[in-house]
Design an enzyme around this catalytic site. Structure first.
Site, PDB file in Angstrom:
ATOM      1  N   ASN A   5      21.263  34.857 -21.694  1.00  0.00           N
ATOM      2  CA  ASN A   5      21.218  33.537 -21.051  1.00  0.00           C
ATOM      3  C   ASN A   5      20.603  32.563 -22.058  1.00  0.00           C
ATOM      4  OD1 ASN A   5      20.908  31.287 -19.482  1.00  0.00           O
ATOM      5  ND2 ASN A   5      19.387  32.162 -18.087  1.00  0.00           N
ATOM      6  N   LYS A   7      20.341  29.485 -21.827  1.00  0.00           N
ATOM      7  CA  LYS A   7      19.755  28.293 -21.193  1.00  0.00           C
ATOM      8  C   LYS A   7      20.264  27.038 -21.931  1.00  0.00           C
ATOM      9  CE  LYS A   7      15.999  31.139 -19.553  1.00  0.00           C
ATOM     10  NZ  LYS A   7      14.606  31.284 -19.180  1.00  0.00           N
ATOM     11  N   HIS A  93      19.008  30.980 -10.378  1.00  0.00           N
ATOM     12  CA  HIS A  93      17.956  31.145 -11.387  1.00  0.00           C
ATOM     13  C   HIS A  93      16.717  30.345 -10.968  1.00  0.00           C
ATOM     14  CE1 HIS A  93      15.751  31.241 -15.136  1.00  0.00           C
ATOM     15  NE2 HIS A  93      16.568  32.207 -15.542  1.00  0.00           N
ATOM     16  N   GLU A  95      14.661  28.649 -12.575  1.00  0.00           N
ATOM     17  CA  GLU A  95      14.513  27.305 -13.158  1.00  0.00           C
ATOM     18  C   GLU A  95      15.268  26.272 -12.322  1.00  0.00           C
ATOM     19  OE1 GLU A  95      15.774  28.495 -17.031  1.00  0.00           O
ATOM     20  OE2 GLU A  95      13.849  29.464 -17.399  1.00  0.00           O
ATOM     21  N   GLU A 161      13.951  38.614 -11.641  1.00  0.00           N
ATOM     22  CA  GLU A 161      13.170  37.930 -12.677  1.00  0.00           C
ATOM     23  C   GLU A 161      11.890  37.378 -12.054  1.00  0.00           C
ATOM     24  OE1 GLU A 161      15.696  36.419 -16.166  1.00  0.00           O
ATOM     25  OE2 GLU A 161      15.999  35.005 -14.545  1.00  0.00           O
ATOM     26  N   GLY A 167       9.566  33.623 -19.987  1.00  0.00           N
ATOM     27  CA  GLY A 167       9.130  32.785 -21.103  1.00  0.00           C
ATOM     28  C   GLY A 167       7.637  32.806 -21.363  1.00  0.00           C
ATOM     29  N   SER A 204      10.777  37.878 -20.288  1.00  0.00           N
ATOM     30  CA  SER A 204      10.106  38.243 -21.548  1.00  0.00           C
ATOM     31  C   SER A 204      10.547  39.605 -22.082  1.00  0.00           C
ATOM     32  CB  SER A 204       8.588  38.196 -21.388  1.00  0.00           C
ATOM     33  OG  SER A 204       8.169  36.867 -21.160  1.00  0.00           O
TER      34      SER A 204
HETATM   35  P1  13P Z   1      12.908  34.932 -21.235  1.00  0.00           P
HETATM   36  O1  13P Z   1      13.592  36.208 -21.690  1.00  0.00           O
HETATM   37  O2  13P Z   1      12.874  33.883 -22.290  1.00  0.00           O
HETATM   38  O3  13P Z   1      11.580  35.231 -20.615  1.00  0.00           O
HETATM   39  O4  13P Z   1      13.838  34.314 -20.072  1.00  0.00           O
HETATM   40  C1  13P Z   1      14.222  35.119 -19.038  1.00  0.00           C
HETATM   41  C2  13P Z   1      15.223  34.394 -18.230  1.00  0.00           C
HETATM   42  O5  13P Z   1      14.907  33.458 -17.510  1.00  0.00           O
HETATM   43  C3  13P Z   1      16.621  34.810 -18.355  1.00  0.00           C
HETATM   44  O6  13P Z   1      17.414  34.262 -17.351  1.00  0.00           O
END
Ligand code: 13P
Length: 244
Positions: A5, A7, A93, A95, A161, A167, A204
């Site tokens: 992903n 992003k 997601h 976010e 997640e 992150g 992460s």
């Molecule tokens: P990270 O691997 O950067 O922690 O992000 C995870 C994520 O949100 C994948 O969708």
């Protein structure tokens, strides 16, 4: 499945280098386990490059808009995603839940749109730090999963997640992932859902921890953010899969 992903990262140059790197490093059988979800503006070119380089990696979008809303400035629906090579779509997601306040009714419309277009879904769930601290994790996850019951999906994965792991460098520990994945499997299979492809973990993940996470029975894949941006690191994660 290994889901990259990206992003809101990347460029056309990075896309080409990344896909060439995947082609050089991963054999066809490993490529088939990979799903790239770049920003939507790169999907078409990604699809062209995958054909040109004769790769077996799949493509997904990071978002979908409900086809029920016909006048939606900036909207992109499932048929558009399909037409530019997307086979999967990420929905729910954290976010988007947090920043755009996407709640159950909108997410249900998105799931319906994906289903109507035959897109496979990666449906994300996860608890925040305060929810975890208040021992609310399972209640929150069950609540988030409820809308899955309301729609006939094609093939779908659940991505667990934990929001506090995204992150932050705080990967959830192995026992915790094991316990939560078992609970999610029980919950989803209790709906007797066809097309359930299993659960992937995200938060992460990098190549130093991926092998341990993948050794958990209930983990069918990884949803990788930051570590998926570097082709070498992404391929290292795929290569740690001891199930091959
Ligand atoms: P990270 O691997 O950067 O922690 O992000 C995870 C994520 O949100 C994948 O969708």
């Amino acid at each position: 499945m290994f889901i990259a992903n990206w992003k809101m990262n990347g460029s056309l140059t990075m896309l080409e280098e990344w896909l060439k790197g995947v082609g050089k490093t991963l054999n066809k059988s490993l490529q088939k386990q990979c799903l790239l979800c770049p920003p939507v503006c790169f999907l078409s070119e990604a699809s062209n490059l995958i054909s040109k380089l004769n790769l077996s990696i799949s493509l997904g979008a990071q978002n979908i808009d409900p086809s029920s809303i016909s006048s939606l400035t900036g909207g992109i629906d499932g048929s558009m995603l399909r037409s530019i090579g997307s086979e999967f779509v990420i929905i729910g997601h954290s976010e988007r839940r947090d920043i755009f306040k996407e709640g159950d009714s909108l997410l249900l419309e998105k799931l319906k749109s994906a289903s109507e277009e035959g897109l496979k879904v990666v449906f994300c769930i996860g608890e925040s730090l305060s929810e975890k601290e208040q021992n609310q994790t399972l209640n929150i996850l069950r609540q988030q999963l409820k809308i899955i019951k309301k729609v006939e999906l094609n093939e779908f994965m659940i991505a667990y997640e934990p929001v506090w792991a995204i992150g932050t460098g705080n990967t959830a520990n192995i026992d915790y992932i094991d316990k939560i994945h078992k609970e999610i499997i029980d919950e989803v299979t209790s709906y007797q859902k066809e097309g359930f492809l299993g659960i992937c973990y995200g938060g992460s993940v990098d190549s130093s921890i991926s092998k341990d996470i993948l050794s958990i029975k209930g983990v069918q894949g990884l949803l990788i953010g930051g570590a998926s941006l570097e082709c070498e690191e992404f391929c290292n994660i795929v290569l740690t899969n001891n199930r091959n």
